[in-house]
Design an enzyme around this catalytic site. Structure first.
Site, PDB file in Angstrom:
ATOM      1  N   LYS A 201       0.865  -1.187   0.000  1.00 19.18           N
ATOM      2  CA  LYS A 201       0.000   0.000   0.000  1.00 19.18           C
ATOM      3  C   LYS A 201       0.899   1.233   0.000  1.00 19.18           C
ATOM      4  O   LYS A 201       1.679   1.444   0.926  1.00 19.18           O
ATOM      5  CB  LYS A 201      -0.882  -0.033   1.251  1.00 19.18           C
ATOM      6  CG  LYS A 201      -1.693   1.208   1.540  1.00 19.18           C
ATOM      7  CD  LYS A 201      -2.660   1.599   0.439  1.00 19.18           C
ATOM      8  CE  LYS A 201      -3.514   0.467  -0.060  1.00 19.18           C
ATOM      9  NZ  LYS A 201      -4.546   0.843  -1.024  1.00 19.18           N
ATOM     10  N   HIS A 328     -10.134  -6.987  -4.320  1.00 19.27           N
ATOM     11  CA  HIS A 328      -9.850  -5.937  -3.354  1.00 19.27           C
ATOM     12  C   HIS A 328     -10.307  -6.377  -1.969  1.00 19.27           C
ATOM     13  O   HIS A 328     -11.193  -7.215  -1.833  1.00 19.27           O
ATOM     14  CB  HIS A 328     -10.640  -4.700  -3.807  1.00 19.27           C
ATOM     15  CG  HIS A 328     -10.695  -3.591  -2.823  1.00 19.27           C
ATOM     16  ND1 HIS A 328     -11.790  -3.363  -2.018  1.00 19.27           N
ATOM     17  CD2 HIS A 328      -9.810  -2.628  -2.526  1.00 19.27           C
ATOM     18  CE1 HIS A 328     -11.562  -2.302  -1.275  1.00 19.27           C
ATOM     19  NE2 HIS A 328     -10.369  -1.827  -1.560  1.00 19.27           N
TER      20      HIS A 328
HETATM   21  O1  LIG Z   1      -6.665  -1.590  -2.594  1.00 20.30           O
HETATM   22  C1  LIG Z   1      -7.090  -0.655  -1.964  1.00 20.30           C
HETATM   23  O2  LIG Z   1      -7.161   0.455  -2.495  1.00 20.30           O
HETATM   24  C2  LIG Z   1      -7.506  -0.865  -0.578  1.00 20.30           C
HETATM   25  O3  LIG Z   1      -7.295  -1.919  -0.089  1.00 20.30           O
HETATM   26  C3  LIG Z   1      -8.168   0.155   0.189  1.00 20.30           C
HETATM   27  C4  LIG Z   1      -8.047  -0.058   1.683  1.00 20.30           C
HETATM   28  O4  LIG Z   1      -8.948   0.821   2.293  1.00 20.30           O
HETATM   29  C5  LIG Z   1      -6.626   0.146   2.173  1.00 20.30           C
HETATM   30  O5  LIG Z   1      -6.096   1.290   1.601  1.00 20.30           O
HETATM   31  C6  LIG Z   1      -6.534   0.285   3.665  1.00 20.30           C
HETATM   32  O6  LIG Z   1      -6.951  -0.638   4.354  1.00 20.30           O
HETATM   33  O7  LIG Z   1      -5.993   1.291   4.118  1.00 20.30           O
HETATM   34 MG   LIG Z   2      -6.329  -0.415  -4.405  1.00 20.24          MG
END
Ligand SMILES: O=C([O-])C(=O)C[C@H](O)[C@@H](O)C(=O)[O-]
Ligand SMILES: [Mg+2]
Length: 430
Positions: A201, A328
């Site tokens: 991330k 996702h």
């Molecule tokens: O693939 C993504 O954008 C995510 O998994 C969104 C999530 O909300 C992720 O950013 C998180 O858990 O902070």
């Molecule tokens: Mg994403």
């Protein structure tokens, strides 16, 4: 013959412990709300579902639950009409309209998506109840599985050692704020769970630092497919620069930029495959994005695409257009993971290793939490979703919700605890 009519439908909000995982918006709060859905038939069979537990979803979920008694769990298509009837703008306080807001990390929030979220939570519970009643796994109700095991990816985050709030839960993952920390986290993910793919991330640190972390992962784990996902944080020029730097390193870049035009331009300039869970998050966003060749992989998510059937439909569309499919996730418990696995089992075409936040959660509401083997879950052939509700755990986490004050996911507010001036960064940030 089983009586598939619904006697009762319940929605129980819970708070789930969450580590201080960083993203573009800020940081995860110490607790994340989830909602557990139970749909009970006249025969006393209970079907389970799980979704977001934020207040904005609880009200519509409860409203729909109240309309279900007397209907049948065998007719989940009717949920679209029931939900449409129940959810006009006034039903949700007028706060959600089709005016698009990009405030979420999983794309635009609008009434159409709220509709799909509510349908999905109940569709899963209907399928679970029907499967249990008939002695069939959910994948058979959906026409049969196309794979016996589902691969998941190790989901890496930049992370603080602990939440800066007194009394917040403490985890044992330690800090990850540089390439060494990210590699150490990845090593534990692989050693403990056997993941064969890794996703970092991004959108947290300046792009050069995230390039360095991705290159460090490549060096430490040769041959392991890698992804980097800054949640749309970069400009077209930055996205292009990162894509060129990581051209031979990543399997795909996920949402380097925000919006179809910017994504299409980065792909046109670099040829690097781009994935999304932000610019294509509903059926009606597909035509424009596919025409522009803005995305080469779509991340499905039954929670907001409208359920397991909608996920199957999405998989077919992607296969038809030669677009890849991945999955996702957000912070979730075992009911969601069971549903994600059944959805993945029934998604035709090539499926990239799916995202899961599961290693980050120590809480669960099922009696036998899932165990990843070689980074994968075996698709359950037990009736329904194949999981049993742990009622004591549900009561405990509901009590935590009742006594606590977290009522929605708010990564921006959590960041303000350390930086009172913090606001959601506007994009492109870099
Ligand atoms: O693939 C993504 O954008 C995510 O998994 C969104 C999530 O909300 C992720 O950013 C998180 O858990 O902070
Ligand atoms: Mg994403």
């Amino acid at each position: 013959m089983s009586d598939l009519r619904i006697a009762d439908a319940r929605v129980t909000p819970v708070l789930v412990e969450d580590p201080p995982l960083l993203n573009l918006q800020g940081v995860h709060q110490p607790y994340t709300p989830r909602a557990i859905v139970e749909v009970e038939t006249e025969d006393g069979v209970v079907g389970l579902g799980e979704t977001y537990g934020d207040d904005e979803y609880l009200e519509p979920l409860r409203k729909v639950a109240a309309l279900l008694p007397g209907r049948s769990v065998a007719s989940s298509e009717s949920l679209w009409e029931i939900v449409a009837g129940a959810l006009d703008a006034s039903a949700v306080g007028g706060s959600l309209t089709d005016d698009l807001q990009a405030r979420r990390l999983f794309g635009r929030q609008n009434l159409t998506k709220l509709h799909a979220i509510v349908v999905s939570a109940f569709e899963v519970a209907f399928l679970d109840a029907m499967g249990r009643s008939l002695g069939l796994p959910v994948h058979q109700l959906l026409g049969g599985k196309v794979r016996d095991r589902v691969d998941f990816a190790g989901y890496l985050f930049y992370k603080w050692e602990k939440h800066p709030v007194a009394g917040a839960p403490v985890d044992d993952w330690g800090q990850a704020l540089d390439p060494d920390g990210v590699v150490a986290q990845a090593r534990r993910m692989i050693d403990q769970y056997g993941f064969g793919s890794l996703k970092l991330k991004g959108g947290v640190l300046p792009p050069d630092e995230e390039i360095a972390a991705t290159l460090a992962l490549r060096e430490a784990f040769p041959g392991v497919p890698l992804r980097l996902d800054p949640n749309g944080a970069w400009s077209v020029d930055t996205g292009t620069r990162v894509a060129e730097a990581l051209r031979d390193t990543v399997e795909y870049l996920e949402d380097p930029c925000t919006g179809v035009e910017a994504m299409a331009e980065v792909h046109r300039r670099t040829g690097v495959p781009l994935a999304t869970n932000m610019c294509v998050t509903s059926m009606r966003e597909i035509p424009e994005a596919f025409r522009a060749d803005a995305v080469q992989v779509v991340l499905c998510d039954h929670h907001f695409w409208g359920g397991l059937r909608a996920t199957q439909a999405l998989a077919r569309i992607c296969e038809t257009f030669g677009v890849g499919l991945s999955m996702h996730s957000n912070t979730h418990l075992g009911i969601s993971l069971a549903a994600m696995t059944q959805a993945a089992a029934c998604a035709p075409g090539h499926l990239h290793a799916c995202d899961t936040h599961r290693p980050w959660q120590t809480d669960d509401v099922i009696t036998e939490p899932h165990v990843f083997r070689d980074g994968a879950l075996t698709v359950s052939d037990a009736p329904g979703l194949g999981v049993e509700l742990d009622r004591a755990a549900l009561a405990r986490y509901h009590e935590r919700w009742r006594a606590g004050d977290v009522r929605s996911r708010d990564d921006v507010a959590a960041m303000r605890v350390v930086d009172p001036a913090w606001t959601a960064p506007s994009v492109p940030r870099w």
